[in-house]
Design a protein around this motif. Structure first.
Motif, mmCIF file in Angstrom:
data_model
loop_
_atom_site.group_PDB
_atom_site.id
_atom_site.type_symbol
_atom_site.label_atom_id
_atom_site.label_comp_id
_atom_site.label_asym_id
_atom_site.label_seq_id
_atom_site.Cartn_x
_atom_site.Cartn_y
_atom_site.Cartn_z
ATOM 1 N N THR A 259 0.863 -1.182 0.000
ATOM 2 C CA THR A 259 0.000 0.000 0.000
ATOM 3 C C THR A 259 0.899 1.233 0.000
ATOM 4 O OG1 THR A 259 -0.154 0.116 2.418
ATOM 5 C CG2 THR A 259 -1.910 -1.078 1.263
ATOM 6 N N PHE A 260 0.390 2.295 -0.589
ATOM 7 C CA PHE A 260 1.107 3.568 -0.629
ATOM 8 C C PHE A 260 0.119 4.710 -0.427
ATOM 9 C CE2 PHE A 260 3.597 0.729 -3.336
ATOM 10 C CZ PHE A 260 4.875 0.899 -2.825
ATOM 11 N N GLU A 261 0.586 5.789 0.189
ATOM 12 C CA GLU A 261 -0.164 7.036 0.291
ATOM 13 C C GLU A 261 0.366 7.941 -0.814
ATOM 14 O OE1 GLU A 261 -2.673 7.281 2.555
ATOM 15 O OE2 GLU A 261 -2.126 5.221 3.069
ATOM 16 N N MET A 262 -0.519 8.424 -1.664
ATOM 17 C CA MET A 262 -0.098 9.164 -2.855
ATOM 18 C C MET A 262 -0.542 10.627 -2.773
ATOM 19 S SD MET A 262 -0.713 6.251 -5.805
ATOM 20 C CE MET A 262 -2.478 6.367 -5.816
ATOM 21 N N LEU A 263 0.379 11.515 -3.078
ATOM 22 C CA LEU A 263 0.107 12.949 -3.053
ATOM 23 C C LEU A 263 -0.504 13.406 -4.367
ATOM 24 C CD1 LEU A 263 3.399 14.120 -1.328
ATOM 25 C CD2 LEU A 263 1.142 13.826 -0.293
ATOM 26 N N PRO A 264 -1.436 14.361 -4.315
ATOM 27 C CA PRO A 264 -2.129 14.783 -5.539
ATOM 28 C C PRO A 264 -1.249 15.559 -6.516
ATOM 29 C CG PRO A 264 -2.846 16.107 -3.679
ATOM 30 C CD PRO A 264 -1.936 15.046 -3.136
ATOM 31 N N THR B 184 4.117 14.280 -10.518
ATOM 32 C CA THR B 184 4.597 13.227 -11.419
ATOM 33 C C THR B 184 6.001 12.754 -11.070
ATOM 34 O OG1 THR B 184 5.412 14.896 -12.968
ATOM 35 C CG2 THR B 184 3.183 14.042 -13.348
ATOM 36 N N LYS B 185 6.592 13.293 -10.033
ATOM 37 C CA LYS B 185 7.971 12.920 -9.708
ATOM 38 C C LYS B 185 8.048 11.617 -8.922
ATOM 39 C CE LYS B 185 9.560 17.536 -10.082
ATOM 40 N NZ LYS B 185 10.611 18.403 -10.059
ATOM 41 N N THR B 186 7.062 11.357 -8.106
ATOM 42 C CA THR B 186 7.066 10.135 -7.306
ATOM 43 C C THR B 186 6.273 9.057 -8.034
ATOM 44 O OG1 THR B 186 7.159 11.440 -5.287
ATOM 45 C CG2 THR B 186 6.516 9.137 -5.066
ATOM 46 N N LEU B 187 6.881 7.886 -8.152
ATOM 47 C CA LEU B 187 6.229 6.737 -8.762
ATOM 48 C C LEU B 187 5.998 5.689 -7.683
ATOM 49 C CD1 LEU B 187 8.393 6.482 -12.000
ATOM 50 C CD2 LEU B 187 6.217 7.655 -11.698
ATOM 51 N N TYR B 188 4.873 4.995 -7.779
ATOM 52 C CA TYR B 188 4.488 4.010 -6.783
ATOM 53 C C TYR B 188 4.533 2.624 -7.429
ATOM 54 C CZ TYR B 188 3.027 8.359 -4.688
ATOM 55 O OH TYR B 188 3.010 9.635 -4.193
ATOM 56 N N HIS B 189 5.610 1.883 -7.133
ATOM 57 C CA HIS B 189 5.884 0.588 -7.760
ATOM 58 C C HIS B 189 5.398 -0.560 -6.880
ATOM 59 C CE1 HIS B 189 8.642 2.685 -10.477
ATOM 60 N NE2 HIS B 189 9.203 3.223 -9.422
ATOM 61 N N SER B 190 4.789 -1.551 -7.496
ATOM 62 C CA SER B 190 4.470 -2.772 -6.753
ATOM 63 C C SER B 190 5.772 -3.539 -6.525
ATOM 64 C CB SER B 190 3.461 -3.631 -7.515
ATOM 65 O OG SER B 190 4.001 -4.102 -8.728
ATOM 66 N N SER B 191 5.882 -4.166 -5.368
ATOM 67 C CA SER B 191 7.106 -4.913 -5.053
ATOM 68 C C SER B 191 7.096 -6.305 -5.670
ATOM 69 C CB SER B 191 7.278 -5.028 -3.538
ATOM 70 O OG SER B 191 6.206 -5.765 -2.983
ATOM 71 N N GLU B 192 5.920 -6.743 -6.101
ATOM 72 C CA GLU B 192 5.758 -8.061 -6.707
ATOM 73 C C GLU B 192 4.925 -7.917 -7.975
ATOM 74 O OE1 GLU B 192 3.953 -10.832 -3.978
ATOM 75 O OE2 GLU B 192 4.962 -9.926 -2.259
ATOM 76 N N ARG B 193 4.807 -9.019 -8.690
ATOM 77 C CA ARG B 193 3.904 -9.040 -9.839
ATOM 78 C C ARG B 193 2.471 -9.054 -9.302
ATOM 79 N NH1 ARG B 193 5.926 -11.073 -14.760
ATOM 80 N NH2 ARG B 193 4.125 -12.430 -14.971
ATOM 81 N N VAL B 194 1.662 -8.142 -9.789
ATOM 82 C CA VAL B 194 0.287 -8.012 -9.312
ATOM 83 C C VAL B 194 -0.663 -7.919 -10.495
ATOM 84 C CG1 VAL B 194 0.923 -6.962 -7.099
ATOM 85 C CG2 VAL B 194 0.522 -5.498 -9.079
ATOM 86 N N MET B 195 -1.948 -8.086 -10.190
ATOM 87 C CA MET B 195 -2.974 -8.071 -11.232
ATOM 88 C C MET B 195 -4.071 -7.050 -10.959
ATOM 89 S SD MET B 195 -4.455 -11.584 -12.635
ATOM 90 C CE MET B 195 -5.579 -11.696 -13.979
ATOM 91 N N TYR B 196 -4.136 -6.569 -9.710
ATOM 92 C CA TYR B 196 -5.180 -5.633 -9.295
ATOM 93 C C TYR B 196 -4.554 -4.470 -8.532
ATOM 94 C CZ TYR B 196 -7.926 -9.923 -9.873
ATOM 95 O OH TYR B 196 -8.490 -11.075 -10.351
ATOM 96 N N ALA B 197 -5.188 -3.316 -8.673
ATOM 97 C CA ALA B 197 -4.845 -2.161 -7.844
ATOM 98 C C ALA B 197 -6.165 -1.528 -7.411
ATOM 99 C CB ALA B 197 -3.984 -1.169 -8.607
ATOM 100 N N GLU C 135 -7.628 1.990 -5.654
ATOM 101 C CA GLU C 135 -7.400 3.345 -5.170
ATOM 102 C C GLU C 135 -8.612 3.790 -4.358
ATOM 103 O OE1 GLU C 135 -4.450 5.301 -8.527
ATOM 104 O OE2 GLU C 135 -6.595 5.773 -8.615
ATOM 105 N N ALA C 136 -8.338 4.416 -3.226
ATOM 106 C CA ALA C 136 -9.373 4.958 -2.347
ATOM 107 C C ALA C 136 -8.835 6.254 -1.755
ATOM 108 C CB ALA C 136 -9.698 3.955 -1.241
ATOM 109 N N ASN C 137 -9.663 6.933 -0.967
ATOM 110 C CA ASN C 137 -9.203 8.152 -0.318
ATOM 111 C C ASN C 137 -7.972 7.873 0.520
ATOM 112 O OD1 ASN C 137 -11.070 10.362 -0.987
ATOM 113 N ND2 ASN C 137 -12.602 8.994 -0.097
ATOM 114 N N LYS C 138 -7.098 8.875 0.606
ATOM 115 C CA LYS C 138 -5.865 8.732 1.374
ATOM 116 C C LYS C 138 -6.186 8.265 2.790
ATOM 117 C CE LYS C 138 -1.643 11.034 2.626
ATOM 118 N NZ LYS C 138 -0.946 12.274 2.812
ATOM 119 N N GLY C 139 -5.490 7.239 3.231
ATOM 120 C CA GLY C 139 -5.654 6.698 4.569
ATOM 121 C C GLY C 139 -6.695 5.603 4.703
ATOM 122 N N TRP C 140 -7.393 5.260 3.618
ATOM 123 C CA TRP C 140 -8.477 4.285 3.710
ATOM 124 C C TRP C 140 -7.986 2.926 4.201
ATOM 125 C CZ3 TRP C 140 -10.272 -0.373 1.743
ATOM 126 C CH2 TRP C 140 -11.623 -0.645 1.961
#
Length: 152
Positions: A103-108, A111-124, A126-131
């Motif tokens: 899980t990651f908390e993403m700032l609105p 484009t400088k920060t990228l949020y990478h999965s640590s493993e191979r995944v099939m689903y993502a 997204e919900a409100n920050k902190g959900w």
């Protein structure tokens, strides 16, 4: 009579733009309730290339227990960013077994920060920050989604 025709003509051309400011997206997406652990989240389903690229861009708000489910056709290392996304979000990545990997908390709107999965995944998801944190959902939490939704 002339003003009635003009009003009807304007309505014909302007009605498709109604609501454009809220979502700014011409895409129609299926909506459903998913569960992460035992916690429901009402989501739009982004399961095509076009809908996954658009995501939650340009949205001005998101309900308390609302979000977006991204479904990919196969497992891969995924990377998300927040270009043109106006609200802060949390993202959870899930593998093909629907177990959370990260899980990651993403700032609105950045484009400088990228949020990478640590493993191979099939689903993502997204919900409100902190959900995810609010519901004590961490690694290995289970995603429950109807089998009719598949990545294309």
């Amino acid at each position: 009579m002339k003003s009635l025709r003009l009003s009807l003509l304007l309505a014909f051309f302007l009605l498709p733009w109604a609501g454009w400011g809220e979502y700014n997206s011409p895409l129609y997406l299926d909506k459903t309730t998913i569960y992460v652990g035992e916690h429901p989240l009402y989501v739009e389903v982004a399961n095509t290339e076009e809908s996954r690229q658009r995501g939650l861009m340009f949205r001005k708000k998101l309900g308390e227990n609302e979000g977006m489910l991204f479904i990919f056709p196969s497992e891969d290392h995924l990377t998300f960013w927040m270009k043109n996304t106006l609200i802060p979000l949390s993202i959870g990545y899930f593998n093909k077994d629907k177990r959370m990997t990260d899980t990651f908390e993403m700032l609105p709107n950045q484009t400088k920060t990228l949020y990478h999965s640590s493993e191979r995944v099939m689903y993502a998801v997204e919900a409100n920050k902190g959900w995810f944190a609010k519901h004590n959902l961490g690694k290995f939490a289970v995603l429950k989604v109807e089998s009719r939704f598949v990545g294309k």
